[in-house]
Design a protein around this motif. Structure first.
Motif, PDB file in Angstrom:
ATOM      1  N   ILE A  97       0.862  -1.179   0.000  1.00 16.82           N
ATOM      2  CA  ILE A  97       0.000   0.000   0.000  1.00 16.82           C
ATOM      3  C   ILE A  97       0.901   1.232   0.000  1.00 16.82           C
ATOM      4  CG2 ILE A  97      -1.767   1.290   1.240  1.00 16.82           C
ATOM      5  CD1 ILE A  97      -2.695  -1.338   2.483  1.00 16.82           C
ATOM      6  N   ASP A  98       0.825   2.014  -1.061  1.00 16.21           N
ATOM      7  CA  ASP A  98       1.634   3.212  -1.199  1.00 16.21           C
ATOM      8  C   ASP A  98       0.965   4.354  -0.446  1.00 16.21           C
ATOM      9  OD1 ASP A  98       3.253   5.274  -1.948  1.00 16.21           O
ATOM     10  OD2 ASP A  98       2.945   5.055  -4.109  1.00 16.21           O
ATOM     11  N   LEU A  99       1.663   4.918   0.524  1.00 16.33           N
ATOM     12  CA  LEU A  99       1.113   6.014   1.326  1.00 16.33           C
ATOM     13  C   LEU A  99       1.622   7.373   0.878  1.00 16.33           C
ATOM     14  CD1 LEU A  99       1.187   4.507   4.944  1.00 16.33           C
ATOM     15  CD2 LEU A  99      -0.719   4.627   3.331  1.00 16.33           C
ATOM     16  N   SER A 100       2.341   7.414  -0.250  1.00 15.60           N
ATOM     17  CA  SER A 100       2.723   8.717  -0.780  1.00 15.60           C
ATOM     18  C   SER A 100       1.488   9.401  -1.354  1.00 15.60           C
ATOM     19  CB  SER A 100       3.805   8.567  -1.850  1.00 15.60           C
ATOM     20  OG  SER A 100       3.308   7.859  -2.972  1.00 15.60           O
ATOM     21  N   GLY A 101       1.659  10.681  -1.687  1.00 11.13           N
ATOM     22  CA  GLY A 101       0.517  11.441  -2.190  1.00 11.13           C
ATOM     23  C   GLY A 101       0.093  12.499  -1.201  1.00 11.13           C
ATOM     24  N   GLU A 102      -1.210  12.803  -1.172  1.00 10.78           N
ATOM     25  CA  GLU A 102      -1.685  13.932  -0.371  1.00 10.78           C
ATOM     26  C   GLU A 102      -1.911  13.548   1.084  1.00 10.78           C
ATOM     27  OE1 GLU A 102      -5.645  16.687  -0.223  1.00 10.78           O
ATOM     28  OE2 GLU A 102      -4.584  16.607  -2.155  1.00 10.78           O
ATOM     29  N   TRP A 103      -1.311  14.340   1.959  1.00 14.67           N
ATOM     30  CA  TRP A 103      -1.533  14.261   3.396  1.00 14.67           C
ATOM     31  C   TRP A 103      -2.107  15.603   3.851  1.00 14.67           C
ATOM     32  CZ3 TRP A 103       1.179  10.704   7.145  1.00 14.67           C
ATOM     33  CH2 TRP A 103       1.621   9.533   6.527  1.00 14.67           C
ATOM     34  N   SER A 104      -2.449  15.671   5.144  1.00 15.42           N
ATOM     35  CA  SER A 104      -2.912  16.916   5.737  1.00 15.42           C
ATOM     36  C   SER A 104      -1.829  17.428   6.675  1.00 15.42           C
ATOM     37  CB  SER A 104      -4.215  16.698   6.505  1.00 15.42           C
ATOM     38  OG  SER A 104      -4.651  17.894   7.115  1.00 15.42           O
ATOM     39  N   ILE A 138       1.729  15.875  10.224  1.00 13.41           N
ATOM     40  CA  ILE A 138       1.074  15.482   8.981  1.00 13.41           C
ATOM     41  C   ILE A 138       0.301  14.198   9.243  1.00 13.41           C
ATOM     42  CG2 ILE A 138       2.774  16.598   7.495  1.00 13.41           C
ATOM     43  CD1 ILE A 138       4.017  13.857   6.987  1.00 13.41           C
ATOM     44  N   SER A 139      -0.821  14.038   8.555  1.00 14.27           N
ATOM     45  CA  SER A 139      -1.657  12.858   8.791  1.00 14.27           C
ATOM     46  C   SER A 139      -2.445  12.521   7.535  1.00 14.27           C
ATOM     47  CB  SER A 139      -2.618  13.095   9.965  1.00 14.27           C
ATOM     48  OG  SER A 139      -3.476  14.191   9.692  1.00 14.27           O
ATOM     49  N   ARG A 140      -2.933  11.291   7.487  1.00  9.64           N
ATOM     50  CA  ARG A 140      -3.815  10.869   6.409  1.00  9.64           C
ATOM     51  C   ARG A 140      -4.538   9.601   6.841  1.00  9.64           C
ATOM     52  NH1 ARG A 140      -1.793   8.162   1.064  1.00  9.64           N
ATOM     53  NH2 ARG A 140      -3.878   7.279   1.337  1.00  9.64           N
ATOM     54  N   GLY A 162      -9.854  -2.317   7.688  1.00  6.24           N
ATOM     55  CA  GLY A 162     -10.763  -1.249   7.277  1.00  6.24           C
ATOM     56  C   GLY A 162     -10.038   0.077   7.285  1.00  6.24           C
ATOM     57  N   ASP A 163     -10.683   1.096   7.871  1.00  4.21           N
ATOM     58  CA  ASP A 163     -10.113   2.448   7.862  1.00  4.21           C
ATOM     59  C   ASP A 163      -9.081   2.612   8.975  1.00  4.21           C
ATOM     60  OD1 ASP A 163     -11.734   3.093   5.748  1.00  4.21           O
ATOM     61  OD2 ASP A 163     -13.324   3.916   7.032  1.00  4.21           O
ATOM     62  N   ASN A 164      -7.991   3.325   8.641  1.00  3.62           N
ATOM     63  CA  ASN A 164      -6.908   3.576   9.594  1.00  3.62           C
ATOM     64  C   ASN A 164      -6.432   5.012   9.427  1.00  3.62           C
ATOM     65  OD1 ASN A 164      -5.816   0.694  10.738  1.00  3.62           O
ATOM     66  ND2 ASN A 164      -6.590   0.478   8.645  1.00  3.62           N
ATOM     67  N   GLU A 165      -5.768   5.519  10.463  1.00  4.00           N
ATOM     68  CA  GLU A 165      -5.158   6.849  10.400  1.00  4.00           C
ATOM     69  C   GLU A 165      -3.690   6.738  10.797  1.00  4.00           C
ATOM     70  OE1 GLU A 165      -5.999  11.353  12.027  1.00  4.00           O
ATOM     71  OE2 GLU A 165      -5.896   9.732  13.505  1.00  4.00           O
ATOM     72  N   ILE A 166      -2.842   7.429  10.059  1.00  2.00           N
ATOM     73  CA  ILE A 166      -1.427   7.518  10.395  1.00  2.00           C
ATOM     74  C   ILE A 166      -1.060   8.986  10.515  1.00  2.00           C
ATOM     75  CG2 ILE A 166      -0.759   7.395   7.937  1.00  2.00           C
ATOM     76  CD1 ILE A 166       1.847   6.034   8.857  1.00  2.00           C
ATOM     77  N   SER A 167      -0.218   9.325  11.485  1.00  2.00           N
ATOM     78  CA  SER A 167       0.241  10.701  11.658  1.00  2.00           C
ATOM     79  C   SER A 167       1.726  10.694  11.993  1.00  2.00           C
ATOM     80  CB  SER A 167      -0.548  11.422  12.750  1.00  2.00           C
ATOM     81  OG  SER A 167      -0.306  10.830  14.009  1.00  2.00           O
ATOM     82  N   ILE A 168       2.396  11.768  11.605  1.00  2.00           N
ATOM     83  CA  ILE A 168       3.823  11.951  11.909  1.00  2.00           C
ATOM     84  C   ILE A 168       3.976  13.341  12.509  1.00  2.00           C
ATOM     85  CG2 ILE A 168       6.170  11.972  11.010  1.00  2.00           C
ATOM     86  CD1 ILE A 168       5.174  10.329   8.623  1.00  2.00           C
ATOM     87  N   ARG A 169       4.491  13.392  13.713  1.00  2.00           N
ATOM     88  CA  ARG A 169       4.714  14.667  14.397  1.00  2.00           C
ATOM     89  C   ARG A 169       6.198  14.991  14.345  1.00  2.00           C
ATOM     90  NH1 ARG A 169       1.622  17.485  18.038  1.00  2.00           N
ATOM     91  NH2 ARG A 169       2.721  19.115  19.192  1.00  2.00           N
TER      92      ARG A 169
END
Length: 798
Positions: free
Chosen positions: A2-9, A59-61, A111-118
């Motif tokens: 699963i590629d997590l590159s692309g748009e984050w918040s 950043i998170s997505r 299912g749905d997950n959230e990842i964040s980097i501080r």
């Protein structure tokens, strides 16, 4: 996967702003794209953007996964960061030069997950780490307006340098993806080779992680396949290739690359392997300790430059831009670049491109111009970093040398603390340097290693800035000490890995950051795009020595580039003329990270400055150079090719009107092992108002030319050359023809659109038509060309 590159918040610590951010990418670029900060490269905007590094950012997505037995692979996290998945902290990162593999099987949901980097503020963390050290660890305040960057395993020039903007960017610049957890995983592929023209013995060692004992690994290479069984987490296969196609540096032969495919279950890894031998030869002689590279048993003079990061903001770096910069190095007849220790270990594609182009790499480890901690925690990070980077890059055909650091030996004398307590700081340095060396040699036992640059040799902590007898040298007396260009001929380095002279960027670049009212070297905008203390004054002062002062700002910019080219030409031609005593010249620097006055030969964006055009000539594999002595000017033939070459030269005295008087001719067949004087021109043969002009030819049959003058150019009573220019389309390019009525020196063309001229900064004589080509970066209307030369820049009218 699963590629997590692309748009984050993206949002800051106070949650005062929220915006999209693309990964890979950096926070400053994201803020600029959202128009929340101005372009830091324009005007004096740098100082209005530095606040970004002082905050924490998150950043998170969200993402969806039906599998939970996965690991996160994340590269180049910059730098101190905390990674959370579904609200739980899964990892903390402390080194932007490492790849992290994080098991998420206990954190993921189906299912749905959230990842964040501080991201923590790098300046703040640097200050905290400095306070924790057992003794103060100095950093170079003259280079870095943002303090304590030496505390962090992060690009050192991010904190500023004497050519770089200071923004301390943050973000993620490499892969970020989820992969399945496997019982056994390929961790590393090491390729050792012993290669001659008759046979290549290749040993492939596949290292694994997990429960792989007894499993089979398949290695395909050079038309053969081997099956190896994993034992003690390794599988080994051997190949013998008779009469191999050898990989050569550019100019010496072809660069064949053989695909290697390694398969373990459903995992497939590929490498491209060039078969060659590269030896660093350091032998004692009457002068001291030699330093040269032997490629496939051919002693090779290294012609090149120092590489710094392709951009100050990582989000702006692309493969295509990087390839263009490297292609420009090759097009200027370079065969080596030094990846400098204040930057970064470049991405895989960088080294792949160098393999394809035949561009050898001197690779520094990432330490530069500071002291560094030697605490167990810091050295453990260094150890892991070195092992990962050497394992990743060790198979590349272009990799010629691993060097411990940039100028850390010299730094022992730069700071009051280390001058007063040299033993403490020397021991601390030695612990760091030995950690690097040990990790390299345990990972790549046969790698070429050099402890530091500059260095007189292993366990020698002498002054390699002024001692030219041994090892590699950094020679900065002409720039930093204000010595004359002729001083380059007073030293005889064994290998000069840094030397340089500044110029201003080209006018098209200056227009991108400065308004016309700022076109003055003392304006605040121009001074903010000059990061070396006293740099603008040094450029101007040097002009007074050699030239009549230029008329107007644009001519000043032009003349600064002529002057820069002359400085480096003087050094390179002399050092090439004394080979094999000297066997390498890598000038500082190839490229720029942002638009700035600097030592580069390529503008920010890749445009060729006049130095780069001149380098194409003085780095030519075959060349005749002029070297003066007290009584005469020697015209010396040399080449760096294989076999024997015949070179011919004819010398003329040329007046300011362009009249020629033949002074003599010579020719000789020579090998690359040494140089030969084809002709000596007594200085008394040149009358008042004459300069030496010479034409030469080599194996390509093309007539090349150059000139030399005994006196500063300001003493010449130049005449208006009355240059005439005609332009005609030639396919998608433009053919430019120049003629003149009098001697025209350092003729240079500029275009109002991006593109490259086939030549620049050349001499034109009456009756000698000069034809060149302009290749536009993009098809457009007919470019407008501006012609400059030494007379119109300094004798004419504005």
């Amino acid at each position: 996967m699963i590629d997590l590159s692309g748009e984050w918040s993206l949002c800051d610590q106070q949650n005062t702003c929220s915006l999209p951010m693309m990964l890979p990418g950096d926070v400053v670029s994201a803020l600029q794209h959202a128009q929340l900060v101005p372009d830091p490269y324009v005007g004096r905007n740098e100082y209005a953007v530095r606040w970004v590094a002082e905050r924490d950012w998150v950043i998170s997505r969200n993402f969806t996964s039906t599998e939970t037995d996965l690991s996160l692979i994340i590269e180049n996290v910059d730098t101190i960061a905390q990674i959370s998945v579904n609200g739980s902290v899964v990892a903390e990162t402390r080194n932007s030069f490492r790849t992290y593999r994080i098991d998420l099987s206990d954190s993921l949901l189906s299912g749905d997950n959230e990842i964040s980097i501080r991201f923590a503020s790098a300046p703040r963390i640097g200050q905290e780490l400095q306070a924790e050290q057992p003794f103060y660890v100095p950093w170079n305040q003259g280079n870095c307006p943002i303090a304590n960057g030496n505390m962090l395993r992060k690009v050192q020039c991010d904190f500023g340098w004497d050519w770089n903007i200071a923004l301390a960017p943050l973000g993620v610049y490499g892969r970020i993806e989820l992969v399945r957890n496997r019982p056994v995983t390929i961790a590393n592929i090491r390729v050792d080779q012993t290669t001659t023209q008759h046979c290549a013995d290749v040993k492939v060692t596949v290292s694994t992680i997990g429960k792989g004992t007894g499993k089979s690994v398949t290695i395909e290479f050079a038309g053969e396949s081997r099956s190896a069984t994993i034992s003690d987490d390794t599988a080994v296969a051997n190949f013998k290739i008779k009469n191999p196609q050898l990989w050569w540096p550019v100019g010496l032969g072809a660069q064949p690359l053989h695909t290697m495919i390694v398969t373990l279950d459903d995992q497939i890894e590929t490498r491209r392997i060039g078969l060659r031998s590269i030896d660093l030869v350091t032998e004692s002689d009457d002068a001291g300790l030699g330093f040269k590279f032997r490629i496939n048993d051919h002693d090779t003079f290294m012609r090149g430059a120092n590489w710094i990061p392709a951009d100050a903001l990582p989000g702006r770096i692309t493969k295509d831009k990087t390839r263009a910069l490297l292609q420009s190095a090759v097009d200027a007849n370079m065969n080596m670049i030094r990846v400098w220790g204040g930057g970064r270990y470049e991405p895989d594609y960088f080294y792949d491109i160098c393999d394809e182009m035949g561009l050898l790499i001197w690779q520094d480890f990432m330490f530069a111009c500071n002291h560094y901690p030697s605490t167990p925690a810091f050295l453990a990070e260094v150890d892991a970093e070195v092992r990962e980077q050497t394992a990743r890059l060790g198979h590349h055909a272009s990799m010629a040398l691993w060097c411990g650091d940039n100028e850390l030996i010299g730094a022992l004398n730069w700071f009051e603390e280390s001058r007063k307590d040299r033993d403490r700081y020397l021991v601390s340095y030695d612990r760091l340097n030995r950690t690097v060396e040990t990790a390299l040699k345990e990972t790549l036992p046969h790698a070429n290693w050099w402890p530091s640059s500059p260095s007189p040799g292993p366990m020698n902590f002498g002054d390699a800035w002024h001692d030219d007898s041994s090892g590699d040298m950094h020679f900065w007396s002409v720039w930093h000490e204000g010595r004359d260009f002729a001083h380059y001929r007073d030293v005889k380095p064994r290998f000069c890995s840094e030397f340089g002279f500044q110029s201003f960027p080209s006018m098209n670049v200056i227009r991108s950051f400065a308004k016309e009212q700022d076109w003055n070297i003392a304006s605040p905008v121009m001074e903010s795009h000059q990061k070396n203390a006293g740099g603008n004054a040094r450029i101007a002062e040097t002009m007074f020595r050699y030239f009549r002062f230029p008329i107007g700002f644009e001519n000043f910019v032009y003349l600064s580039q002529v002057q820069q080219g002359l400085a480096i030409k003087t050094a390179v031609e002399y050092w090439r003329s004394i080979k094999p005593h000297c066997m390498g010249a890598l000038y500082w620097q190839l490229n720029d990270t942002w638009p700035v006055a600097s030592w580069s030969s390529l503008d920010y964006g890749g445009n060729w400055k006049l130095l780069h055009h001149m380098a194409r000539h003085f780095f030519a594999p075959e060349v005749v150079v002029a070297v003066p002595s007290d009584d005469d000017i020697a015209l010396i033939a040399l080449h760096d090719l294989r076999g024997e070459r015949k070179l011919r030269v004819t010398a003329y005295a040329v007046t300011m009107t362009g009249e020629q008087r033949e002074l003599g001719a010579g020719d000789q067949s020579i090998t690359s092992a040494a140089t030969s004087v084809l002709l000596r021109v007594p200085k008394r043969e040149l009358q008042a108002g004459e300069i030496l002009y010479f034409e030469w030819s080599g194996s390509d049959g093309i007539i090349h030319s150059d000139h030399f003058t005994n006196h500063p150019y300001k003493t010449l009573d130049l005449l208006d050359p009355e240059i005439d220019i005609s332009v005609a389309p030639s396919g998608k390019d433009w053919e430019v023809t120049l003629t003149c009525q009098k001697l025209a020196l350092f003729v240079a063309l500029e275009a109002d659109s991006e593109g490259r001229f086939s030549d620049n900064a050349f001499t034109v004589l009456p009756g000698h038509e000069k034809v060149l080509r302009f290749v536009p970066a993009a098809p457009n209307k007919k470019p407008e060309f501006t012609v400059r030369d030494l007379f119109t820049a300094t004798y004419g009218t504005a």
